[in-house]
Design a protein around this motif. Structure first.
Motif, PDB file in Angstrom:
ATOM      1  N   ALA A 369       0.855  -1.199  -0.168  1.00 18.03           N
ATOM      2  CA  ALA A 369      -0.151   0.009  -0.104  1.00 18.03           C
ATOM      3  C   ALA A 369       0.928   1.192   0.076  1.00 18.03           C
ATOM      4  CB  ALA A 369      -1.018   0.177   1.245  1.00 18.03           C
ATOM      5  N   ALA A 370       2.228   1.275   0.775  1.00 19.13           N
ATOM      6  CA  ALA A 370       2.990   2.232   0.696  1.00 19.13           C
ATOM      7  C   ALA A 370       3.493   2.648  -0.899  1.00 19.13           C
ATOM      8  CB  ALA A 370       3.978   1.927   1.601  1.00 19.13           C
ATOM      9  N   PHE A 371       3.917   1.419  -1.457  1.00 18.12           N
ATOM     10  CA  PHE A 371       4.438   1.518  -2.652  1.00 18.12           C
ATOM     11  C   PHE A 371       3.409   2.292  -3.853  1.00 18.12           C
ATOM     12  CE2 PHE A 371       7.122  -2.029  -1.581  1.00 18.12           C
ATOM     13  CZ  PHE A 371       8.387  -1.381  -1.616  1.00 18.12           C
ATOM     14  N   ARG A 372       2.130   1.812  -3.312  1.00 18.27           N
ATOM     15  CA  ARG A 372       0.847   2.251  -4.487  1.00 18.27           C
ATOM     16  C   ARG A 372       0.723   3.640  -4.120  1.00 18.27           C
ATOM     17  NH1 ARG A 372      -4.510   2.896  -2.491  1.00 18.27           N
ATOM     18  NH2 ARG A 372      -5.873   3.036  -4.114  1.00 18.27           N
ATOM     19  N   SER A 373       0.746   4.294  -2.995  1.00 11.89           N
ATOM     20  CA  SER A 373       0.616   5.692  -2.507  1.00 11.89           C
ATOM     21  C   SER A 373       1.813   6.663  -2.909  1.00 11.89           C
ATOM     22  CB  SER A 373       0.230   5.820  -1.134  1.00 11.89           C
ATOM     23  OG  SER A 373       1.616   5.608  -0.520  1.00 11.89           O
ATOM     24  N   ALA A 374       2.924   6.043  -3.346  1.00 13.71           N
ATOM     25  CA  ALA A 374       4.040   6.811  -3.724  1.00 13.71           C
ATOM     26  C   ALA A 374       4.866   6.083  -4.706  1.00 13.71           C
ATOM     27  CB  ALA A 374       5.073   7.156  -2.620  1.00 13.71           C
ATOM     28  N   PRO A 375       4.304   5.881  -5.902  1.00 17.99           N
ATOM     29  CA  PRO A 375       5.212   4.943  -7.058  1.00 17.99           C
ATOM     30  C   PRO A 375       6.372   5.968  -7.342  1.00 17.99           C
ATOM     31  CG  PRO A 375       3.216   6.122  -7.968  1.00 17.99           C
ATOM     32  CD  PRO A 375       2.972   6.363  -6.431  1.00 17.99           C
ATOM     33  N   PRO A 376       7.377   5.149  -7.978  1.00 23.45           N
ATOM     34  CA  PRO A 376       8.763   5.759  -8.489  1.00 23.45           C
ATOM     35  C   PRO A 376       8.573   6.780  -9.774  1.00 23.45           C
ATOM     36  CG  PRO A 376       8.660   3.569  -8.854  1.00 23.45           C
ATOM     37  CD  PRO A 376       7.375   3.792  -8.174  1.00 23.45           C
ATOM     38  N   HIS A 377       7.417   6.550 -10.256  1.00 21.19           N
ATOM     39  CA  HIS A 377       7.251   7.010 -11.638  1.00 21.19           C
ATOM     40  C   HIS A 377       5.970   7.848 -11.902  1.00 21.19           C
ATOM     41  CE1 HIS A 377       7.406   7.938 -16.021  1.00 21.19           C
ATOM     42  NE2 HIS A 377       8.908   7.647 -15.979  1.00 21.19           N
ATOM     43  N   PRO A 378       5.801   8.856 -12.473  1.00 18.94           N
ATOM     44  CA  PRO A 378       4.591   9.718 -12.685  1.00 18.94           C
ATOM     45  C   PRO A 378       3.527   8.845 -13.289  1.00 18.94           C
ATOM     46  CG  PRO A 378       6.235  10.870 -13.670  1.00 18.94           C
ATOM     47  CD  PRO A 378       6.947   9.742 -12.868  1.00 18.94           C
ATOM     48  N   ILE A 379       3.980   8.109 -14.136  1.00 13.27           N
ATOM     49  CA  ILE A 379       2.937   7.440 -15.296  1.00 13.27           C
ATOM     50  C   ILE A 379       2.649   6.007 -14.824  1.00 13.27           C
ATOM     51  CG2 ILE A 379       3.579   8.779 -17.043  1.00 13.27           C
ATOM     52  CD1 ILE A 379       4.839   5.958 -18.278  1.00 13.27           C
ATOM     53  N   ILE A 380       2.798   5.727 -13.479  1.00 11.99           N
ATOM     54  CA  ILE A 380       2.214   4.621 -12.937  1.00 11.99           C
ATOM     55  C   ILE A 380       0.799   4.900 -12.374  1.00 11.99           C
ATOM     56  CG2 ILE A 380       2.531   2.849 -11.048  1.00 11.99           C
ATOM     57  CD1 ILE A 380       5.607   3.378 -11.531  1.00 11.99           C
ATOM     58  N   GLU A 381      -0.037   4.079 -12.935  1.00 12.25           N
ATOM     59  CA  GLU A 381      -1.462   4.091 -12.574  1.00 12.25           C
ATOM     60  C   GLU A 381      -1.732   3.311 -11.330  1.00 12.25           C
ATOM     61  OE1 GLU A 381      -4.324   4.127 -16.301  1.00 12.25           O
ATOM     62  OE2 GLU A 381      -3.451   2.311 -15.885  1.00 12.25           O
ATOM     63  N   GLY A 382      -0.796   2.358 -10.787  1.00  9.41           N
ATOM     64  CA  GLY A 382      -1.172   1.740  -9.800  1.00  9.41           C
ATOM     65  C   GLY A 382      -0.355   0.315  -9.629  1.00  9.41           C
ATOM     66  N   LEU A 383      -0.918  -0.696  -9.103  1.00  8.38           N
ATOM     67  CA  LEU A 383      -0.299  -1.883  -9.041  1.00  8.38           C
ATOM     68  C   LEU A 383      -0.984  -3.126  -9.648  1.00  8.38           C
ATOM     69  CD1 LEU A 383       1.119  -1.650  -5.489  1.00  8.38           C
ATOM     70  CD2 LEU A 383       2.755  -1.993  -7.416  1.00  8.38           C
ATOM     71  N   MET A 384      -0.399  -4.242  -9.994  1.00  8.11           N
ATOM     72  CA  MET A 384      -0.940  -5.463 -10.385  1.00  8.11           C
ATOM     73  C   MET A 384      -0.437  -6.592  -9.447  1.00  8.11           C
ATOM     74  SD  MET A 384      -2.843  -4.991 -13.304  1.00  8.11           S
ATOM     75  CE  MET A 384      -2.868  -6.781 -13.762  1.00  8.11           C
ATOM     76  N   LEU A 385      -1.432  -7.470  -8.890  1.00  7.57           N
ATOM     77  CA  LEU A 385      -1.067  -8.459  -8.324  1.00  7.57           C
ATOM     78  C   LEU A 385      -1.501  -9.793  -8.927  1.00  7.57           C
ATOM     79  CD1 LEU A 385      -1.578  -6.173  -6.021  1.00  7.57           C
ATOM     80  CD2 LEU A 385      -2.136  -7.961  -4.529  1.00  7.57           C
ATOM     81  N   LYS A 386      -0.312 -10.783  -9.226  1.00  2.00           N
ATOM     82  CA  LYS A 386      -0.620 -11.836  -9.883  1.00  2.00           C
ATOM     83  C   LYS A 386      -0.128 -13.068  -8.860  1.00  2.00           C
ATOM     84  CE  LYS A 386       0.316  -9.481 -14.270  1.00  2.00           C
ATOM     85  NZ  LYS A 386       0.870  -9.347 -15.520  1.00  2.00           N
ATOM     86  N   ARG A 387      -1.120 -14.033  -9.100  1.00  2.58           N
ATOM     87  CA  ARG A 387      -0.641 -15.304  -8.428  1.00  2.58           C
ATOM     88  C   ARG A 387       0.524 -16.083  -9.103  1.00  2.58           C
ATOM     89  NH1 ARG A 387      -3.938 -17.831  -4.426  1.00  2.58           N
ATOM     90  NH2 ARG A 387      -2.581 -19.802  -4.952  1.00  2.58           N
ATOM     91  N   HIS A 388       1.388 -16.537  -8.119  1.00  5.84           N
ATOM     92  CA  HIS A 388       2.614 -17.238  -8.819  1.00  5.84           C
ATOM     93  C   HIS A 388       2.043 -18.328  -9.669  1.00  5.84           C
ATOM     94  CE1 HIS A 388       5.197 -14.674  -6.523  1.00  5.84           C
ATOM     95  NE2 HIS A 388       4.716 -15.067  -5.296  1.00  5.84           N
ATOM     96  N   ASP A 389       1.004 -19.254  -9.289  1.00  6.66           N
ATOM     97  CA  ASP A 389       0.668 -20.446  -9.696  1.00  6.66           C
ATOM     98  C   ASP A 389      -0.384 -20.177 -10.867  1.00  6.66           C
ATOM     99  OD1 ASP A 389      -1.506 -19.563  -8.150  1.00  6.66           O
ATOM    100  OD2 ASP A 389      -1.549 -21.640  -7.091  1.00  6.66           O
ATOM    101  N   SER A 390      -0.853 -18.743 -11.228  1.00  9.87           N
ATOM    102  CA  SER A 390      -1.792 -18.611 -12.503  1.00  9.87           C
ATOM    103  C   SER A 390      -1.470 -18.817 -13.700  1.00  9.87           C
ATOM    104  CB  SER A 390      -2.190 -17.166 -12.146  1.00  9.87           C
ATOM    105  OG  SER A 390      -1.288 -16.281 -12.545  1.00  9.87           O
ATOM    106  N   PRO A 391      -2.123 -19.802 -14.597  1.00  9.48           N
ATOM    107  CA  PRO A 391      -1.916 -19.855 -15.881  1.00  9.48           C
ATOM    108  C   PRO A 391      -2.502 -18.636 -16.519  1.00  9.48           C
ATOM    109  CG  PRO A 391      -3.862 -21.181 -15.214  1.00  9.48           C
ATOM    110  CD  PRO A 391      -3.182 -20.489 -13.958  1.00  9.48           C
TER     111      PRO A 391
END
Length: 540
Positions: A369-391
C-alpha cells in the motif's frame, strides 16, 4: 438494408450490454448470408470501402435543400448523417422497386471510384426511408458509433453459436467478410474454420479490481506484484515472417507502430504495455500518455512523429515462444515460470523497443500500500497482483490477477461550454467543457482545462441540459457558451487519472480520463479551483 437500419436504431436505443448482445444474436439468427456478414463487418469496422467524406455529403445535400434550412436543422440535430437522413427530399416516386440490399451497397462501393461514390449515395438516399438513409450514411463514412465494440459483437457471435468467445477471437484475423464459413460453423452446418492468420491474436487475460476488504482472505506470499503503467495494453506477435501488434481487444494496430515492427526480430508472442520513451543510462525513460496519444489512431505516421515520440513495449508476459508449429504455447504454465522465460526472452531483444516491467518486492499488503501511494514514476497508475501459480486464462477470472489503481485526482471546475451529444443524446447538451480560475485574485478569469461527457445520471443530464439552455450567452453552431461568473455558474467536481503538459491547450495542461464525479450545485463558481493547483500535479 432495411433490416440493418432497424438493427442500428435498436442498438442505439438499447443501453444495456446484454440487450445489445441479444439484438445482435437475434439478427444473426434471422438474417441470411451475406447480409449478416456485411452487417457484422460494418459493426466491427472491418469493411474496406471507398470513403465518402463529410464534405461530399454537404455538397450533395446543398443540391437538394435550402442552405439556411440545412444550417438550422444541423444546429438542432448536431449530427451530419442524422440531419441529412431527416431532411433529404426523396423523389415523388422511388427509382427502384425495392430498397437496396446492404450487400449490394457494399459490393458496389468496393468496385467504385471515389468520384462516382457520391452519385451512388445520392441514388440510394432517394430509394431509402429516413432510417435507411441514416444507416447508409453511417456505413459509407465509417461513423458507426452505436455503442457496440468489436469485442461485444464477437460475444454476440459466441452466444449465437453457443461457443466460447475466445474461439471467435482466435479465428477472427484469419476470416474475411462476409464470414460465410464462420456462420456455417456456428449454425452446425460446417466445420470449424481453420485460422489462416499468421501471428494470430491470443485472447487477453484481464484483472479484477482489488477490494481492500479482501486482504484478510489473501496471502501476500501467493502473489507477485508489478507496476501498472499508463499506456495501452498490446500483444506483439511475430511468427513465420509475419509481425503484428494487437490492442487488448484484438484490433490490428501494426500500421501505426512501424518502429516497433522493425525491431520484432523474434518468434513468439509478448503481452505488454505500449508506451513512448527513449533509452537512457538506466533503461528506457517512459513519456506521458499525452506523448503516446501523438502516435495513437494514426493511419500514416510521419518521420517527425517517429523521431519525437519513439514507441516501445514494456513486457509483462510471454504467451508463445517460437512459432505455432515448432514452438511452445506458454499460457498453461504458471506465471512464475512464464516470467522466468520472459526475462530470458527480452534480454535478446532491441533495448530501445522492448524492456521488462519490473516486479515489486514486498512482504505484506501494508508494505505494498505504501508503494501504491508513492510510485517511483509519474505515469504509474497503480499495481498489479498476480498469483505465482496462475496460468494465462482469457477473460477476467476473479482471483488470479488483481489491479489496484491509485485513487483518482479531483478538481472543482466551472462549466463554460456545452455541445449536443450523439445518438439518443442528440437532443441534450451532454458534452461539457470546464474551466478553472487563473490570473489575479481580485480579477480572475476562467481558462478551459478539459472536456467530459459521462459520469452523470440520466436525471442529472436533464438538469444539466436545462441549466445550459437557461444560461446560454453565445452560440457557435452546435456549441453554446454558458454563463460562468464568480457568483453565477455551475461547479462540477471532475475526477481524472493524471495530468500532462500540453502546448495545444491555452491552460498548458491536459487531463487523462476526465469525468464528472458530482455536481456542486451548492458551490459558487468563485470557490472553484485555480490553475496553480493543477500545475502542481504536472509530470516533468
Amino acid at each position: 438494408m432495411e433490416g440493418f437500419a432497424e438493427l442500428l436504431d435498436r442498438l442505439v436505443l438499447t443501453p444495456q450490454r446484454n440487450g445489445k448482445i441479444k439484438l445482435l444474436a437475434d439478427y444473426f439468427r434471422e438474417t441470411p448470408d451475406p447480409e449478416r456478414g456485411f452487417a457484422l463487418a460494418a459493426i466491427t469496422r472491418d469493411l474496406d470501402l471507398a470513403s465518402v467524406k463529410p464534405a461530399m455529403l454537404r455538397a450533395l445535400v446543398a443540391e437538394r435543400v435550402d442552405p439556411e434550412l440545412f444550417a438550422y436543422s444541423y444546429d438542432y440535430v448536431g449530427d451530419l448523417a442524422e440531419t441529412i437522413s431527416l431532411i433529404w427530399p426523396a423523389p415523388e416516386q422511388r427509382r427502384a422497386n425495392r430498397p437496396p440490399m446492404l450487400s449490394e451497397i457494399v459490393e458496389t462501393l468496393s468496385q467504385t471510384s471515389r468520384r462516382e461514390g457520391p452519385l451512388l449515395v445520392a441514388r440510394w438516399l432517394d430509394d431509402l426511408d429516413a432510417s435507411g438513409r441514416y444507416a447508409l450514411l453511417k456505413l459509407v463514412t465509417g461513423g458507426l458509433r452505436i455503442g457496440v465494440s468489436a469485442r461485444l459483437a464477437k460475444q454476440a457471435l459466441a452466444d449465437f453459436g453457443r461457443v466460447d468467445v475466445t474461439e471467435i477471437e482466435e479465428l477472427w484475423h484469419g476470416l474475411k467478410p462476409p464470414y460465410e464459413t464462420l456462420f456455417a460453423w456456428l449454425e452446425g452446418r460446417g466445420t470449424r474454420p481453420t485460422s489462416l492468420a499468421a501471428a494470430p491474436f491470443r485472447p487477453v487475460m484481464l484483472a479484477t479490481a482489488l477490494d481492500e476488504a479482501d486482504f484478510p482472505k489473501l496471502d501476500a506470499a501467493d502473489y507477485a506484484a508489478e507496476w501498472k503503467w499508463d499506456g495501452i495494453r498490446v500483444q506483439a506477435v511475430a511468427e513465420d515472417g509475419m509481425r503484428r501488434i494487437y490492442s487488448r481487444t484484438g484490433d490490428d494496430i501494426s500500421h501505426a507502430f512501424p518502429d516497433i515492427l522493425d525491431a520484432m526480430d523474434f518468434e513468439g508472442a509478448i503481452d505488454g504495455e505500449l508506451l513512448v520513451g527513449r533509452l537512457g543510462e538506466n533503461g528506457i525513460v517512459a513519456g506521458t500518455f499525452g506523448d503516446l496519444q501523438q502516435r495513437l489512431n494514426r493511419k500514416i505516421v510521419t518521420a517527425k512523429q517517429l523521431s519525437d515520440y519513439p514507441a516501445f513495449v514494456r513486457a509483462y508476459d510471454l504467451l508463445q515462444e517460437g512459432n505455432q508449429e515448432m514452438g511452445e504455447d506458454l499460457r498453461p504454465l504458471p506465471f512464475s515460470e512464464r516470467r522466468k522465460r520472459l526475462d530470458a526472452f527480452v534480454e535478446d531483444l532491441d533495448p530501445q523497443r522492448f524492456d521488462l516491467s519490473p516486479l515489486v518486492a514486498f512482504s505484506s499488503f501494508e508494505e505494498l500500500a505504501a508503494f501504491r501511494s508513492a510510485p517511483p514514476h509519474p505515469i504509474i497508475e497503480g499495481l498489479m497482483l498476480k498469483r505465482h501459480d496462475s496460468p494465462y486464462v482469457p477473460g477476467r477470472p476473479k482471483g488470479p490477477w488483481f489491479k489496484w489503481k491509485r485513487d483518482p485526482f479531483t478538481v472543482d471546475a466551472v462549466i463554460v461550454y456545452a455541445q449536443r451529444g450523439h445518438g439518443k443524446r442528440s437532443s441534450y447538451y451532454s458534452d461539457f467543457t470546464f474551466a478553472v480560475w487563473t490570473g489575479p485574485e481580485d480579477d480572475p478569469s476562467l481558462v478551459p482545462v478539459g472536456k467530459a461527457y459521462f459520469g452523470f445520471t440520466d436525471e442529472e443530464l436533464r438538469l444539466l441540459d436545462r441549466f445550459v439552455r437557461e444560461n446560454t450567452t453565445e452560440r457557435f453552431g452546435p456549441v453554446r457558451a454558458v454563463r460562468a461568473e464568480p457568483d453565477h455558474g455551475l461547479v462540477v467536481e471532475v475526477a481524472f487519472e493524471g495530468l500532462n503538459r500540453s502546448t495545444r491547450h491555452k491552460s498548458g495542461v491536459a487531463m487523462r480520463f476526465p469525468r464528472f464525479s458530482r455536481l456542486r450545485w451548492d458551490k459558487p463558481p468563485r470557490e472553484a479551483d485555480r490553475l496553480e493547483a493543477l500545475e502542481k500535479l504536472l509530470i516533468g
